[in-house]
Design a protein around this motif. Sequence first.
Motif, short mmCIF file in Angstrom:
data_model
loop_
_atom_site.label_atom_id
_atom_site.label_comp_id
_atom_site.label_asym_id
_atom_site.label_seq_id
_atom_site.Cartn_x
_atom_site.Cartn_y
_atom_site.Cartn_z
N THR A 1 25.45 47.48 34.69
CA THR A 1 26.28 46.35 34.29
C THR A 1 27.33 46.01 35.33
O THR A 1 27.66 44.84 35.53
CB THR A 1 26.94 46.63 32.93
N LEU A 2 27.85 47.03 35.99
CA LEU A 2 28.77 46.80 37.11
C LEU A 2 28.10 45.90 38.15
O LEU A 2 28.70 44.93 38.62
CB LEU A 2 29.16 48.13 37.74
N MET A 3 26.86 46.19 38.49
CA MET A 3 26.15 45.39 39.48
C MET A 3 25.92 43.97 38.96
O MET A 3 26.09 42.99 39.70
CB MET A 3 24.80 46.06 39.80
N LEU A 4 25.57 43.86 37.68
CA LEU A 4 25.32 42.54 37.10
C LEU A 4 26.58 41.69 37.11
O LEU A 4 26.59 40.56 37.62
CB LEU A 4 24.81 42.69 35.67
N VAL A 5 27.65 42.19 36.54
CA VAL A 5 28.87 41.39 36.38
C VAL A 5 29.53 41.14 37.73
O VAL A 5 30.04 40.03 37.98
CB VAL A 5 29.84 42.07 35.40
N PHE A 6 29.52 42.12 38.61
CA PHE A 6 30.08 41.92 39.94
C PHE A 6 29.32 40.81 40.66
O PHE A 6 29.92 39.95 41.32
CB PHE A 6 30.01 43.22 40.74
N GLY A 7 28.00 40.81 40.53
CA GLY A 7 27.21 39.74 41.13
C GLY A 7 27.52 38.39 40.52
O GLY A 7 27.62 37.38 41.23
N VAL A 8 27.70 38.36 39.20
CA VAL A 8 27.99 37.10 38.51
C VAL A 8 29.29 36.49 39.00
O VAL A 8 29.41 35.27 39.14
CB VAL A 8 28.02 37.32 36.99
#
Length: 254
Positions: free
Chosen positions: A141-148
């Motif tokens: 989720t860190l990767m997802l939200v950071f990318g968003v």
Amino acid sequence: MSPYIAEIVGTAILMLLGNGVVANVLLKDSKGNGGGWITITWGWGIAVFTAVYVVGQYSGAHINPAVTLGLAFGGLFDWVQVPFYIGAQILGAAIGSLLVWLAYKDHFAKEENADLILASHSTAPAIRKYPSNVMTEAIGTLMLVFGVFYLASPGFIDANGEFLETIVIDGAEVGFGLGSLSALPVGLLVLGIGLSLGGPTGYAINPARDLGPRIMHAILPIPGKRDSDWAYSWVPIVGPVIGAALAAGLFLIL
């Protein structure tokens, strides 16, 4: 379309296509049976792309409580709207899961493996170690939200160090985004997370994606189903919330 209705619709689309591909690959006598992990991850990537493409203009297409919380933690979303968005997302996920059951009703009825029935609704770990499972969900989720944070606001840094989302050309303001096609990078990001980090827990990275369908698994009249594994249900909630908070903190630091 109101943003809350859009979140319901978007999350329902996400689950219809996302859990739909899982059911297609796992359930007995489905034409996609045995399609494998690559099929599932591509299906989820396309599900995210489609959902964001359809409702992005109305609500920002969070379709995920972790994204909503991450944007709020980062100061980019109004906290007043957070509970309404999350409620809409959980409802939409439940509706999408219901539609998957209706589409595959005969296959659910024939499936003898109760674990596969549950897997077509919610996530479960490959190795059940709660601290590790939470950490995996938090990292994904860190990767997802950071990318968003970066994918949501395309632009560039000018010579003065100022971030620009638009410039004026021949008297007209021109943006740098892809319009609705900005959904494509987000879908590809989810595809990448699934391919790289999905193995340990099935990469929920979205509390609504897991909770809404788990509730539907509990209440739908599916022959031969097992319990809904509520002992694990907190992991796809707590892990993504931690990951969203970490992503927002990293974004603010950088």
